[in-house]
Structure formats: C-alpha cells, structure tokens
Design an enzyme around this catalytic site. Structure first.
Site, PDB file in Angstrom:
ATOM      1  N   ASP A 234      21.057   7.471 -32.154  1.00 44.12           N
ATOM      2  CA  ASP A 234      21.342   6.582 -33.280  1.00 44.12           C
ATOM      3  C   ASP A 234      21.561   5.157 -32.772  1.00 44.12           C
ATOM      4  OD1 ASP A 234      22.520   5.197 -35.459  1.00 44.12           O
ATOM      5  OD2 ASP A 234      23.414   7.035 -36.221  1.00 44.12           O
ATOM      6  N   GLY A 260      17.436  10.580 -33.930  1.00 44.78           N
ATOM      7  CA  GLY A 260      18.050   9.302 -34.261  1.00 44.78           C
ATOM      8  C   GLY A 260      19.033   9.374 -35.410  1.00 44.78           C
ATOM      9  N   HIS A 261      19.100   8.274 -36.153  1.00 46.26           N
ATOM     10  CA  HIS A 261      20.087   8.101 -37.216  1.00 46.26           C
ATOM     11  C   HIS A 261      19.917   9.145 -38.319  1.00 46.26           C
ATOM     12  CE1 HIS A 261      22.970   5.791 -39.561  1.00 46.26           C
ATOM     13  NE2 HIS A 261      22.104   5.571 -40.532  1.00 46.26           N
ATOM     14  N   PHE A 262      18.692   9.296 -38.810  1.00 45.91           N
ATOM     15  CA  PHE A 262      18.411  10.254 -39.871  1.00 45.91           C
ATOM     16  C   PHE A 262      18.058  11.614 -39.257  1.00 45.91           C
ATOM     17  CE2 PHE A 262      18.096   6.413 -42.401  1.00 45.91           C
ATOM     18  CZ  PHE A 262      18.557   6.815 -43.653  1.00 45.91           C
ATOM     19  N   ALA A 263      19.078  12.274 -38.736  1.00 44.28           N
ATOM     20  CA  ALA A 263      18.874  13.505 -37.968  1.00 44.28           C
ATOM     21  C   ALA A 263      18.262  14.621 -38.800  1.00 44.28           C
ATOM     22  CB  ALA A 263      20.200  13.957 -37.362  1.00 44.28           C
TER      23      ALA A 263
END
Length: 280
Positions: A234, A260-263
C-alpha cells in the site's frame, strides 16, 4: 449463487444506498468502503461470506449511489449518518469491516457504541501515525495551510489515471485487477460537486489523525476481537500501521498479503478465508 439486494433508504434526509446479502438471523457484518470507491468494492467478498453472515455494505454519503452533500462535508457527518443508518436497518450488534475512509468512520462508531461492536476487521484501515506514508505529504500541506493553491494541488488525486493507479500500484499482476472498480469510481467523480466534496474530505482527514489517541484508548480499554488484513505494498498506509494494532490489542491477528491498497481486487478469496477463520 448469492442473492444480493440493492436498496436505498432515507437517513434523516440523506439518501443512503446499500447492498444486502445473507439471512437476517445470521451474525451481522457491516462493510465500510474507502476513498474513492463505494460498496461496489465488496462485490467479490460478499458472495464468499453471505452463507454465514447477514451483510450490509452502504455507500458512504458523498460516494457511489448515496447522496452527494454540499460543501463542508466531514468525517463526523459521515459517521453520524452511518450510525443512524445502522439503527434504521436493525444492526444493533455487528462486526465491522473497515477500509481506508471506512476506518475512521467505523472507529468513531466503536468509540461511541463499544457495546455494539462484536469484532473489527481492518483492511488497510489506519489508526496510527506510523502507518501514514510520505504519500500523505501534499494532503498534510493542505491541513497546515488551506490555501487555494494547496487545494488545487490535490485535484490530480481525483483524475482517472490517479484513481486507476491506486488500484494497480503494488498488485503482483495488474492483469488480475479488473478495470470495473476504478472506472466506476471515476464515473462517480464526475457528478456535479463531487470534486469539491472530496477535496473537503482531504482537508478534514486531519480530524481523523487527531482522533487516533481516542481510537487507541478504545482499543486498549475494550480489547475488541481484531483482525488486520493488509495489502503490504500500500503506497498510503504502511505495514507498521497494521503491526501497531498489536500494541493496544495484544491478541490482534495481523495478516499481510502481497498486493496494494485495494487488496480485495486480487485477494478476496484469501481475505474471506481469513475472516471466516477469525469470526468462527
């Protein structure tokens, strides 16, 4: 096949759109999305959990299909609306899954109503300053000086390319990231007034950081059952932010995933399995 219902209710004058699945006699699970998404981000997770839980995933005010408020939108007002929303839909005791903006929303609810929270799952939902990366620097500059220049400097975060980057950055294979999520987010960003609402929330995010000590006091005092499922790549919320939960909740479970951020875009199956094991 999971039957998902798509509903809209009036919450003290605010239209709130939400997804609902699972039997009402099952344990309750509230899903709170983040920036710049909507309940659509849970499209893959909901079918993996609906056999065991009664799930509701609202679009936060200012996002998705929910009403777009005027200027001055704040995280306090989001939390107040979602608090009333839970009461209207009958979520008197529930586990809450928080992501990004959903975290300061859900943590506000937990501080206000600790008796209602049965467990917390945080997916890249931060409550510690060490979890904030340098990617927050332009936003922090706006906190310190709310000039028009600093406000305009944040507009690139709302462009389609930037929104897509938030989804793909850190993913091990971007071919596995559906364009549907970030394309829909970019579409919602074109609603009249949406950009100003999001810029207002960038400015108000400092209120969340100011509440970190209160959130941490809640964690230490109530020791809620806690699971952190974190995309370790992330660019905004760093792994130390996930590890920090153990400082206040020693029994917290922390799991990292190579994404990343949107797992959920790449690891919905793995995260669903972790939730099922955790909630039991």
């Amino acid at each position: 096949m999971t039957n998902v219902s798509y509903r809209t209710i009036n919450v003290d004058g605010v239209k709130v759109f939400y997804r609902e699945a699972g039997s009402p006699d099952k344990p309750k699970l509230l899903l709170l999305h983040g920036f710049p998404s909507s309940g659509h981000m849970f499209r893959d997770l909901i079918p993996l959990l609906a056999d065991r839980y009664h799930i509701i995933a609202p679009d936060l005010p200012g996002f998705g299909q929910s009403d777009l408020p005027g200027r001055g939108h704040s995280f306090d007002s989001i939390a107040e609306t979602i608090d009333r929303f839970t009461e209207i839909v009958g979520f008197d005791r529930y586990a809450v899954y928080v992501f990004d903006y959903g975290a300061p929303t859900g943590f506000r609810l937990a501080v206000k109503h600790p008796e209602r929270i049965t467990a917390i799952i945080s997916q890249n939902g931060n409550a510690y300053e060490e979890g904030l990366s340098e990617g927050w620097n332009p936003i922090q500059a706006y906190w310190q000086d709310a000039s028009e220049e600093n406000r305009n400097a944040l507009k690139p975060f709302l462009e389609p390319e930037s929104i897509a980057w938030q989804y793909t950055h850190g993913a091990p294979d971007i071919a596995k990231v559906s364009p549907d999520g970030y394309s829909l987010d970019s579409f919602y960003m074109t609603r009249p007034g949406a950009v100003d609402v999001q810029l207002d929330l960038f400015g108000d995010y400092k209120s969340n950081v100011a509440l970190y000590p209160a959130f941490q006091t809640y964690f230490r005092t109530h020791k809620p059952r806690f699971l952190a499922v974190w995309g370790q790549n992330d660019p905004f919320f760093l792994p130390p932010g996930a590890e920090a939960f153990r400082r206040d909740i020693p029994d917290a479970t922390v799991k990292f995933f190579d994404t990343g951020h949107f797992a959920l875009e790449t690891h919905a199956v793995e995260i669903a399995a972790a939730i099922r094991d955790f909630l039991g």
